[in-house]
Design an enzyme around this catalytic site. Structure first.
Site, mmCIF file in Angstrom:
data_model
loop_
_atom_site.group_PDB
_atom_site.id
_atom_site.type_symbol
_atom_site.label_atom_id
_atom_site.label_comp_id
_atom_site.label_asym_id
_atom_site.label_seq_id
_atom_site.Cartn_x
_atom_site.Cartn_y
_atom_site.Cartn_z
ATOM 1 N N LYS A 65 0.883 -1.166 0.000
ATOM 2 C CA LYS A 65 0.000 0.000 0.000
ATOM 3 C C LYS A 65 0.919 1.214 0.000
ATOM 4 C CE LYS A 65 -1.664 3.133 1.949
ATOM 5 N NZ LYS A 65 -1.501 4.569 1.539
ATOM 6 N N GLY B 258 -4.425 3.370 -2.351
ATOM 7 C CA GLY B 258 -5.549 3.789 -1.512
ATOM 8 C C GLY B 258 -5.111 4.655 -0.352
ATOM 9 N N GLY C 288 -4.426 5.665 3.598
ATOM 10 C CA GLY C 288 -3.872 4.980 4.748
ATOM 11 C C GLY C 288 -4.937 4.480 5.718
ATOM 12 N N GLY D 265 -4.628 1.041 4.057
ATOM 13 C CA GLY D 265 -3.489 0.767 4.933
ATOM 14 C C GLY D 265 -3.935 0.068 6.212
ATOM 15 N N GLU E 286 9.849 1.965 10.525
ATOM 16 C CA GLU E 286 10.847 3.017 10.256
ATOM 17 C C GLU E 286 10.125 4.337 10.445
ATOM 18 O OE1 GLU E 286 14.003 2.918 9.529
ATOM 19 O OE2 GLU E 286 14.219 0.765 9.218
ATOM 20 N N CYS F 162 13.747 11.463 6.683
ATOM 21 C CA CYS F 162 13.610 11.129 8.099
ATOM 22 C C CYS F 162 14.950 11.173 8.830
ATOM 23 C CB CYS F 162 12.946 9.767 8.261
ATOM 24 S SG CYS F 162 13.658 8.506 7.218
ATOM 25 N N GLU G 210 9.755 16.420 14.781
ATOM 26 C CA GLU G 210 10.189 16.284 13.384
ATOM 27 C C GLU G 210 9.432 17.310 12.536
ATOM 28 O OE1 GLU G 210 9.164 12.594 11.216
ATOM 29 O OE2 GLU G 210 11.262 12.616 10.606
HETATM 30 P P1 NAP Z 1 1.962 8.750 7.457
HETATM 31 O O1 NAP Z 1 0.576 9.229 7.589
HETATM 32 O O2 NAP Z 1 2.576 8.028 8.577
HETATM 33 O O3 NAP Z 1 2.008 7.872 6.124
HETATM 34 C C1 NAP Z 1 2.842 6.763 5.857
HETATM 35 C C2 NAP Z 1 2.054 5.667 5.173
HETATM 36 O O4 NAP Z 1 1.108 5.114 6.096
HETATM 37 C C3 NAP Z 1 1.220 6.138 3.994
HETATM 38 O O5 NAP Z 1 1.133 5.119 3.024
HETATM 39 C C4 NAP Z 1 -0.119 6.381 4.661
HETATM 40 O O6 NAP Z 1 -1.191 6.440 3.759
HETATM 41 C C5 NAP Z 1 -0.207 5.198 5.579
HETATM 42 N N1 NAP Z 1 -1.156 5.356 6.669
HETATM 43 C C6 NAP Z 1 -1.668 6.511 7.200
HETATM 44 N N2 NAP Z 1 -2.527 6.224 8.188
HETATM 45 C C7 NAP Z 1 -2.589 4.884 8.290
HETATM 46 C C8 NAP Z 1 -3.300 3.979 9.131
HETATM 47 N N3 NAP Z 1 -4.132 4.419 10.080
HETATM 48 N N4 NAP Z 1 -3.123 2.653 8.971
HETATM 49 C C9 NAP Z 1 -2.280 2.200 8.042
HETATM 50 N N5 NAP Z 1 -1.580 2.995 7.203
HETATM 51 C C10 NAP Z 1 -1.721 4.320 7.335
HETATM 52 O O7 NAP Z 1 2.890 9.925 7.082
HETATM 53 P P2 NAP Z 1 2.451 11.194 6.211
HETATM 54 O O8 NAP Z 1 1.096 11.674 6.540
HETATM 55 O O9 NAP Z 1 2.663 10.852 4.810
HETATM 56 O O10 NAP Z 1 3.508 12.256 6.737
HETATM 57 C C11 NAP Z 1 3.324 12.844 8.013
HETATM 58 C C12 NAP Z 1 4.637 12.907 8.782
HETATM 59 O O11 NAP Z 1 5.243 11.612 8.850
HETATM 60 C C13 NAP Z 1 5.723 13.738 8.153
HETATM 61 O O12 NAP Z 1 5.582 15.088 8.412
HETATM 62 C C14 NAP Z 1 6.950 13.162 8.772
HETATM 63 O O13 NAP Z 1 7.162 13.691 10.036
HETATM 64 C C15 NAP Z 1 6.631 11.720 8.898
HETATM 65 N N6 NAP Z 1 7.201 10.919 7.814
HETATM 66 C C16 NAP Z 1 8.291 10.158 8.093
HETATM 67 C C17 NAP Z 1 8.859 9.392 7.101
HETATM 68 C C18 NAP Z 1 10.022 8.540 7.344
HETATM 69 O O14 NAP Z 1 10.683 8.117 6.404
HETATM 70 N N7 NAP Z 1 10.363 8.197 8.564
HETATM 71 C C19 NAP Z 1 8.331 9.411 5.816
HETATM 72 C C20 NAP Z 1 7.211 10.188 5.564
HETATM 73 C C21 NAP Z 1 6.654 10.924 6.585
HETATM 74 P P3 NAP Z 1 -1.576 7.870 3.131
HETATM 75 O O15 NAP Z 1 -0.545 8.148 2.126
HETATM 76 O O16 NAP Z 1 -2.916 7.678 2.564
HETATM 77 O O17 NAP Z 1 -1.558 8.863 4.262
#
Ligand code: NAP
Ligand code: MG
Length: 463
Positions: free
Chosen positions: A171, A202, A204, A208, A246, A280, A370
């Site tokens: 996903k 789709g 998250g 997800g 991660e 990150c 972050e």
């Molecule tokens: P995120 O919401 O954690 O998204 C990461 C992945 O998880 C995406 O595929 C997301 O789908 C999915 N996801 C979201 N909610 C979920 C749930 N309840 N159950 C299962 N999967 C789920 O991160 P983001 O919104 O893209 O970014 C927000 C913050 O995360 C950033 O500002 C940053 O601080 C951090 N981040 C960290 C990394 C890293 O490499 N460590 C990478 C990206 C972001 P969707 O795409 O539909 O949201």
């Protein structure tokens, strides 16, 4: 024939999604909708997990060297699509094309190549006294990836999982689904057997969540925010599933007084501005001795200002607003603006100015949370113990850097840091070294042999 992006890649075929909802893909440079992909539901996830389960016994029983050959073919298929990959990531993430070519396309090609080799050479069997220990695949893997290095994060999960003999349902992030579809096309071209890799695009909270909670998934591998990771870890824990996380980071770039200050600052600023700060492991806190502090701030401000026109946008409006909010919060809590600022540098696109905040103290929000944007905080330390206390003083522990005249001095400091990887005097990224976090930066390691064993479990036979 159906266009690839009209459907999900499940069981070796592109098929229509169960529902009719779609997700708009937006170019962050001009805010235009460039494409739409289906928004998968629990029904699509279920079909994909079933396909992965069906494919598991035969793929798990395929000799590792043969799995390695298939991964090698996947590497070649990605390499053949290098330009298409780079252009796609530029369109959906907004990163400048040269960076997309050199990093977003080339790094995953390198990582795929490393697993082609590791699959063939890894010891999947060992002798322990009167036992033979087999390292067997954990099973069906649910992979959930973010948008910041969209193809790298896919390959960093799928390649080792396949090398281990696992099958996968991916996903990808809603903001960057197009490069995930390209990846699925490359998988198909490479002759990966049907069902070994499956793609469900789709949201998250819908797809997800359904994947992380599915009974047919043996392991969840997630990269993204600590908030979402915490929920996924809890779901996996309740079901006694293997989980790899991660998560975020707030890494320290520690410049010891003996270091080459100008070099340490310029490499440090480049590290933070790379990928518009959406990394990150970025060294978002620069730690400088009080005696060199003003000089370092000036050098950092000058270096950051040079990035003005070269920096890509952030991925979406929400991230841009979030990052601008952090800059405002930093100033409100007493930081001094040395470069950039919260104002939008352009009328169109999700751009944020390369920003340097000085006089940041360890308790400030910008020193603890972050930010995920082109924002560097410069902190002052009084002595080495103070520097160590500040470096280790967050909930995160993903990466870091240490600079000193002598390598031994930097290594001694690095060994006391609570963090998963440290670059000594600007040491280069190593795509075969284990990557992962201490503390709340995560659980488990990716890349290289350490990334492979995450997808294995052991069986001991006694004789
Ligand atoms: P995120 O919401 O954690 O998204 C990461 C992945 O998880 C995406 O595929 C997301 O789908 C999915 N996801 C979201 N909610 C979920 C749930 N309840 N159950 C299962 N999967 C789920 O991160 P983001 O919104 O893209 O970014 C927000 C913050 O995360 C950033 O500002 C940053 O601080 C951090 N981040 C960290 C990394 C890293 O490499 N460590 C990478 C990206 C972001 P969707 O795409 O539909 O949201
Ligand atoms: Mg999200």
């Amino acid at each position: 024939m159906m266009k690839a992006h009209d459907g999900m890649y499940i069981g070796g075929d592109w098929r229509p999604a169960a529902g009719t909802d779609t997700i708009e893909v937006v170019n962050p440079v001009d805010e235009q909708v460039i494409d739409r992909v289906p928004a998968g539901t629990a029904e699509d996830v279920d079909a994909a997990v079933r396909a992965a389960r069906t494919a598991l016994p035969s793929w798990a029983a395929t000799p590792p060297a043969q799995r390695g050959a298939v991964i090698g073919a996947l590497r070649d298929a990605l390499a053949a699509r290098r330009e298409e990959i780079a252009e796609t990531v530029t369109a959906e993430l907004g990163s400048p094309l040269p960076f997309s070519q050199k990093v977003h396309a080339d790094l995953p090609i390198t990582v795929a190549g490393s697993y082609a080799e590791l699959a063939a050479t890894h010891a999947f069997e060992e002798k322990v006294g009167n036992s033979t220990v087999f390292h067997e695949p954990i099973g069906v893997v649910g992979a959930i990836t973010p948008w910041n290095y969209p193809l790298h994060q896919i390959v960093a999960k799928v390649a080792p999982a396949l090398a281990a003999g696992c099958t996968v349902v991916l996903k990808p992030a809603e903001d960057t689904p197009l490069v995930a579809q390209l990846f699925a096309e490359a998988v198909h071209e490479a002759g990966v057997p049907a069902g070994v890799f499956n793609l469900v695009t789709g949201l998250g909270a819908v797809a997800g969540q359904a994947l992380a909670a599915h009974d047919g998934v043996d392991m969840v591998s997630f990269t993204g925010s600590t908030a979402v990771g915490r929920g996924i870890g809890a779901t996996a824990g309740a079901a006694i599933k293997r989980v790899a996380l991660e998560l975020g980071g707030k890494s320290a770039n520690v410049i010891l007084p003996s270091a080459d200050l100008a070099k340490a600052v310029s490499v440090g600023v480049a590290n933070v501005m790379s990928n518009s700060g959406q990394t990150c492991s970025a060294w978002t806190r620069m730690l400088v001795h009080a005696s060199q502090y003003e000089e370092a701030v000036e050098l950092a401000a000058t270096a950051a200002a040079k990035y003005g026109e070269r920096l890509g946008p952030l991925v979406n409006a929400k991230q841009r607003d979030r990052v601008r909010g952090y800059i405002e919060k930093g100033l409100a809590e007493g930081a001094r603006l040395a470069a950039g600022g919260p104002e939008s540098p352009r009328e169109q696109g999700y751009f944020v100015s390369p920003t340097v905040l000085a006089d940041v103290t360890p308790e400030m929000t910008v020193a603890q949370e972050e930010i995920f944007g082109p924002v560097l905080s410069v902190l002052r330390y009084e002595d080495e113990e103070d520097a160590l206390r500040i470096a280790n003083g967050t909930v995160y522990g993903l990466a870091g850097a240490v600079w000193a005249a002598e390598e031994a001095e930097a290594v001694a400091f690095a060994r006391r840091m609570d963090t998963g990887q440290v670059d000594i005097n600007g040491g280069r990224f190593n795509p075969r070294a284990p990557f992962g976090g201490y503390k709340q930066s995560g659980v488990g390691r990716e890349l290289g042999a350490h990334g492979l064993v995450e997808y294995l479990q052991t069986k001991s036979l006694q004789f």
